[in-house]
Design an enzyme around this catalytic site. Structure first.
Site, PDB file in Angstrom:
ATOM      1  N   CYS A 102    -112.335 -32.262 -13.880  1.00 23.00           N
ATOM      2  CA  CYS A 102    -112.696 -31.316 -12.633  1.00 23.00           C
ATOM      3  C   CYS A 102    -113.009 -30.067 -13.088  1.00 23.00           C
ATOM      4  CB  CYS A 102    -111.534 -31.172 -11.579  1.00 23.00           C
ATOM      5  SG  CYS A 102    -109.990 -30.244 -11.781  1.00 23.00           S
ATOM      6  N   GLU A 103    -113.679 -29.375 -12.658  1.00 23.61           N
ATOM      7  CA  GLU A 103    -114.189 -28.022 -13.150  1.00 23.61           C
ATOM      8  C   GLU A 103    -113.202 -26.904 -12.518  1.00 23.61           C
ATOM      9  OE1 GLU A 103    -118.316 -27.750 -11.057  1.00 23.61           O
ATOM     10  OE2 GLU A 103    -117.416 -26.736  -9.304  1.00 23.61           O
ATOM     11  N   HIS A 104    -112.377 -27.168 -11.541  1.00 20.80           N
ATOM     12  CA  HIS A 104    -111.506 -25.981 -11.306  1.00 20.80           C
ATOM     13  C   HIS A 104    -110.224 -26.203 -12.109  1.00 20.80           C
ATOM     14  CE1 HIS A 104    -112.976 -27.496  -7.172  1.00 20.80           C
ATOM     15  NE2 HIS A 104    -113.629 -26.366  -7.559  1.00 20.80           N
ATOM     16  N   HIS A 105    -109.763 -27.183 -12.858  1.00 17.34           N
ATOM     17  CA  HIS A 105    -108.577 -27.196 -13.838  1.00 17.34           C
ATOM     18  C   HIS A 105    -109.029 -27.693 -14.891  1.00 17.34           C
ATOM     19  CE1 HIS A 105    -107.121 -27.137  -9.541  1.00 17.34           C
ATOM     20  NE2 HIS A 105    -106.518 -26.428  -9.748  1.00 17.34           N
ATOM     21  N   GLN A 143    -116.093 -34.282  -7.732  1.00 16.78           N
ATOM     22  CA  GLN A 143    -116.391 -35.404  -7.326  1.00 16.78           C
ATOM     23  C   GLN A 143    -117.632 -35.605  -6.273  1.00 16.78           C
ATOM     24  OE1 GLN A 143    -113.172 -38.141  -6.179  1.00 16.78           O
ATOM     25  NE2 GLN A 143    -114.888 -39.232  -5.090  1.00 16.78           N
ATOM     26  N   HIS A 171    -107.607 -37.851  -8.937  1.00 15.72           N
ATOM     27  CA  HIS A 171    -107.497 -36.439  -9.418  1.00 15.72           C
ATOM     28  C   HIS A 171    -106.139 -36.089 -10.217  1.00 15.72           C
ATOM     29  CE1 HIS A 171    -111.470 -35.215  -8.053  1.00 15.72           C
ATOM     30  NE2 HIS A 171    -111.269 -36.379  -7.519  1.00 15.72           N
ATOM     31  N   CYS A 173    -105.252 -33.274 -11.343  1.00 14.91           N
ATOM     32  CA  CYS A 173    -104.977 -32.007 -10.712  1.00 14.91           C
ATOM     33  C   CYS A 173    -103.985 -32.275  -9.616  1.00 14.91           C
ATOM     34  CB  CYS A 173    -106.122 -30.992 -10.797  1.00 14.91           C
ATOM     35  SG  CYS A 173    -107.198 -31.372  -9.462  1.00 14.91           S
TER      36      CYS A 173
HETATM   37 ZN   LIG Z   1    -108.911 -29.292 -10.345  1.00 16.03          ZN
END
Ligand SMILES: [Zn+2]
Length: 213
Positions: A102-105, A143, A171, A173
């Site tokens: 995931c590009e956030h975490h 996603q 996910h 995260c």
């Molecule tokens: Zn994430």
């Protein structure tokens, strides 16, 4: 914002596919140093024996996790175009496993992709659809974006009468941090062409979920 000033901070070069850009790469040494910094940030000693070789291993693993940046989905599909005679019904490849981050975490999300399409004049080798999933999964992703990208590239290159993409994933995260909801899965779909028809979506979904061999 002034776009000229913005482009001075990072060197951006358009890649041939124009769906991504390359940023000037740090050196191996710089990348390993960044890993040592994150080990310190986690609270450990990067110089202890067990961690001494970790920065090198992490940078090597990153090459594999993110190799999709160096691959072009258009090329993958272009090369394997085959004529079909008379076959007009849906082609469905289901349960394509993938691993993404995931590009956030920058933690993994893992799942399966299912791709259906109605060919117009050509089909691709079935394994190529799995490769397309990998090209987009092996990047920093959401996603939702990944689902749309897979549908778009098949739609653009193969020009089928319709494409349906369903992705289901867990996910990390969500499982490992934050709300810590283990076992919950996220589903995303993207439909083009004849799959805009709800009846076709039901047929696709029924085939994806029907018992296997
Ligand atoms: Zn994430």
């Amino acid at each position: 914002m002034n776009p000229v000033v913005k482009s001075l901070s990072v060197e951006r070069v358009l890649s041939p596919s124009a769906d991504k850009f390359l940023i000037k790469k740090p050196t191996q040494e710089q990348a390993e140093e960044a890993v040592r910094t994150l080990i310190l940030w986690a609270g450990d000693d990067p110089s202890r024996e067990g961690l001494a070789d970790t920065p090198r291993r992490v940078t090597k693993a990153y090459r594999e996790f993110y190799k999709g940046y160096h691959e072009d989905a258009h090329e993958v599909l272009d090369r394997v175009f085959e004529e079909v005679e008379g076959y007009k019904d849906m082609v469905l490849v289901r349960d394509i496993p993938f691993y993404s981050h995931c590009e956030h975490h920058m933690v993994p999300f893992v799942g399966k992709a299912h791709i259906g399409y109605y060919p117009s004049k050509g089909v691709v080798g079935l394994s190529k659809l799995a490769r397309i999933v990998d090209v987009y999964a092996r990047r920093l992703q959401t996603q939702e974006t990944m689902t749309a990208q897979i549908a778009q590239v098949i739609d653009k290159v193969l020009k089928p009468r319709g494409v349906a993409v369903l992705i289901e994933a867990e996910h990390m995260c969500m499982s490992m941090r934050g709300v810590q909801k283990q076992g919950s899965s996220t589903m995303t779909t993207q439909y083009t062409g004849v799959f805009k028809d709800p009846a076709e979506q039901v047929r696709f979904f029924t085939m994806v979920k029907s018992p296997g061999l």
